[in-house]
Design a protein around this motif. Structure first.
Motif, short mmCIF file in Angstrom:
data_model
loop_
_atom_site.label_atom_id
_atom_site.label_comp_id
_atom_site.label_asym_id
_atom_site.label_seq_id
_atom_site.Cartn_x
_atom_site.Cartn_y
_atom_site.Cartn_z
N GLN A 1 0.82 -1.20 0.00
CA GLN A 1 0.00 0.00 0.00
C GLN A 1 0.86 1.26 0.00
O GLN A 1 0.57 2.25 -0.69
CB GLN A 1 -0.93 0.01 1.23
CG GLN A 1 -2.02 -1.06 1.20
CD GLN A 1 -1.55 -2.41 1.74
OE1 GLN A 1 -0.35 -2.63 1.96
NE2 GLN A 1 -2.50 -3.32 1.98
N LEU B 1 2.43 1.66 -3.46
CA LEU B 1 1.44 2.14 -4.44
C LEU B 1 1.21 3.64 -4.27
O LEU B 1 1.13 4.38 -5.26
CB LEU B 1 0.12 1.37 -4.27
CG LEU B 1 -1.00 1.74 -5.25
CD1 LEU B 1 -0.56 1.50 -6.69
CD2 LEU B 1 -2.27 0.94 -4.93
N LYS C 1 1.90 6.52 -7.10
CA LYS C 1 0.86 7.46 -7.52
C LYS C 1 1.31 8.91 -7.32
O LYS C 1 1.04 9.78 -8.15
CB LYS C 1 -0.42 7.20 -6.74
CG LYS C 1 -1.16 5.94 -7.17
CD LYS C 1 -2.47 5.78 -6.41
CE LYS C 1 -3.27 4.60 -6.94
NZ LYS C 1 -4.57 4.45 -6.23
N PRO D 1 -11.54 1.40 -8.69
CA PRO D 1 -11.00 0.50 -7.66
C PRO D 1 -11.35 -0.95 -7.97
O PRO D 1 -12.34 -1.24 -8.63
CB PRO D 1 -11.70 0.96 -6.37
CG PRO D 1 -12.20 2.34 -6.66
CD PRO D 1 -12.50 2.38 -8.13
N CYS E 1 -3.83 -3.76 -6.99
CA CYS E 1 -4.03 -2.56 -7.78
C CYS E 1 -4.27 -2.98 -9.22
O CYS E 1 -4.33 -4.18 -9.51
CB CYS E 1 -2.83 -1.61 -7.68
SG CYS E 1 -1.29 -2.32 -8.31
N ARG E 2 -4.41 -2.04 -10.10
CA ARG E 2 -4.53 -2.36 -11.52
C ARG E 2 -3.17 -2.12 -12.20
O ARG E 2 -2.41 -1.24 -11.77
CB ARG E 2 -5.61 -1.54 -12.19
CG ARG E 2 -6.99 -1.82 -11.61
CD ARG E 2 -8.10 -1.30 -12.49
NE ARG E 2 -9.40 -1.46 -11.85
CZ ARG E 2 -10.13 -2.57 -11.89
NH1 ARG E 2 -9.67 -3.64 -12.54
NH2 ARG E 2 -11.30 -2.64 -11.28
N GLU F 1 -2.01 1.30 -12.92
CA GLU F 1 -1.69 2.21 -11.81
C GLU F 1 -0.19 2.26 -11.53
O GLU F 1 0.31 3.27 -11.03
CB GLU F 1 -2.43 1.78 -10.55
CG GLU F 1 -3.94 1.98 -10.63
CD GLU F 1 -4.63 1.60 -9.33
OE1 GLU F 1 -4.76 2.48 -8.46
OE2 GLU F 1 -5.03 0.43 -9.20
#
Length: 501
Positions: free
Chosen positions: A265, A268, A272, A292, A309-310, A313
């Motif tokens: 997390q 990520l 971002k 999401p 996540c994707r 991303e």
């Protein structure tokens, strides 16, 4: 299966190997001569002009072509016909029943026995034998000695066997009664399909020595078949083992997390934030925020400190190559297509070339860099990944390109994820039809398990260790296959030539 493939299988069969042994043994007690001495008639076929419809106006004679020679022992009906008029005007060659038709141009030496009056094109020569030679005996003899057609072969762009060459082929034969007895034995052992059928050998009207050799050949054949089946099964198991290692690794089951304070997390969020900064500096185009991931989309459980996540991303680049096929050149800028993308790497040695103009058009759009990942997005290999391992500029087609900050994302981890998930991606995300397609939009939405960076490195190291282990197993099995084939050749050579192995 083509006629040529069928014929080659026939040449390698136990029956023909046994025939080679028997014919070799006969040389000591039978008549040794050439085909010229036993041929009653030899003719080469013709192709009547297609401009003259009368040559094909009726179906008087079957007209054989090379692809029909050798797939079956006996010939009855051809796909094409020629007329009686073609024969009367000497535009077609007519062979009598029990003529052996020989493919004389290209894949030379394939033979079949004609069972009724018929014709052929000019690529086929027919031989009719004298009364003291049984045509079926000659068939087995020539099938077992196809190499004779290739000795001192006349060759231009295609191998050619002319009538003069056919006449010089060595031929060995005993009296007619013995020929028929031998052929009868061949026809009987053709019925042997498994070890349970070996009792057929006991009833053969052959010398005891021939029966012993016959039984040995079939035991060897069936034993080899069982070994090949088992080795192939083992290779399939290793393929499944590789996939299992990939699956377990991507679920976080093959390494032990020692530092769970660092989380997926957090990573990520960092990715971002970095992307947002690049967009603010206009170094990266603004992109639509991805939805999401819902509970229904999660394919498997991962450790709590990882993050779902994707794929889009974590990427700073998701693009593709040419949509139109550029003109290929002998030299210029490197260009590759989907056929050059293999999961073992990119086939740079098979690359093509395009003009500077075509190259710049793509390079401006995609700018592929070392360490980024190409993914085939069209055709049969759709979903196949490969890591770019050169610094040279190149352009590409029918392939997607993903890039990311390689100090935050390990490219080999992403590569292995795509390799592991290829089947699922194909099933759930790829558009079907005649040509499967994986669009950039869809590629961005693929669910991706994200561990901390240090765990990505541990996962890659563990996978490389496991895959090296699989490579060793695979190499050992392939060596066993090679040894098995070598042993078979040695046994055949000893039986046929009397060599000590």
């Amino acid at each position: 299966m083509t006629t040529a493939e069928k014929y080659r299988q026939l040449e390698k069969s136990p029956v023909i190997n046994i025939a080679r042994f028997i014919f070799n043994d006969l040389k000591n007690e039978a008549t040794n001569t050439t085909l010229e001495k036993v041929i009653a008639d030899i003719k080469t076929g013709k192709t009547p002009s297609k401009q003259e419809k009368r040559y094909y106006e009726d179906d008087s004679f079957d007209w054989f072509k090379p692809d029909e020679i050798g797939s079956e022992k006996y010939l009855f009906t051809a796909k094409d016909k020629v007329s009686k008029y073609a024969f009367e005007t000497k535009q077609a060659t007519i062979y009598e029943p029990d003529t052996i038709l020989i493919n004389a141009i290209g894949d030379v030496g394939r033979i079949s026995i004609l069972k009724k009056q018929a014709s052929s094109n000019q690529q086929i020569t027919g031989i009719r034998l004298k009364e003291d030679v049984f045509v079926d005996y000659a068939y087995f003899y020539l099938l077992a000695h196809r190499q004779y057609f290739y000795v001192d072969l006349f060759q231009t762009t295609l191998p050619i066997v002319n009538q003069k060459k056919i006449n010089t082929i060595p031929f060995c034969y005993p009296i007619i009664e013995e020929q028929k007895r031998i052929v009868k034995g061949f026809e009987e052992i053709e019925k042997i399909k498994s070890i349970a059928d070996l009792h057929i050998i006991d009833n053969l009207n052959w010398k005891e020595g021939y029966k012993v050799i016959c039984r040995n050949f079939f035991n060897l054949q069936f034993g080899t078949k069982e070994i090949v089946t088992e080795l192939t099964h083992q290779l399939n198991l290793i393929k499944q083992l590789r996939q299992a290692f990939l699956r377990e690794t991507m679920q976080g089951k093959l390494i032990k997390s020692t530092n769970t304070k660092e989380t997926g997390q957090q990573l990520l969020a960092k990715i971002k934030a970095e992307k947002a900064q690049l967009m603010a500096e206009k170094k990266l185009k603004k992109e639509k925020e991805l939805a999401p991931i819902s509970e229904d989309e999660i394919p498997f459980e991962i450790p709590e400190h990882w993050a779902w996540c994707r794929l889009g991303e974590i990427c700073t680049k998701v693009t593709d190559g040419f949509h139109n096929t550029p003109k290929k050149l002998e030299e210029g800028k490197i260009y590759i297509s989907a056929t050059h993308i293999k999961d073992t790497g990119i086939k740079w040695d098979e690359c093509l070339y395009v003009s500077e103009k075509d190259h710049l058009e793509l390079y401006k759009k995609a700018s592929p860099q070392r360490g980024e990942i190409l993914i085939t997005n069209r055709g049969a290999g759709c979903g196949t990944p490969a890591i770019i391992d050169i610094d040279d500029e190149f352009s590409f087609q029918n392939t997607a390109l993903i890039g990311f900050n390689q100090s935050l994302i390990n490219n080999k981890y992403v590569y292995n994820f795509i390799l592991k998930s290829r089947d699922e991606i194909m099933e759930k995300f790829v558009n079907g039809g005649l040509q499967p397609m994986l669009s950039n939009v869809i590629l961005k939405t693929v669910p991706f398990p994200l561990p901390p960076f240090h765990e990505q490195e541990q996962i890659v190291a563990k996978l490389e260790e496991l895959m090296t282990f699989c490579d060793g197993l695979e190499q050992s099995i392939k060596e066993s296959q090679g040894y098995n084939e070598m042993l078979l050749r040695q046994v055949l050579r000893e039986a046929l030539q009397g060599e000590k192995v």
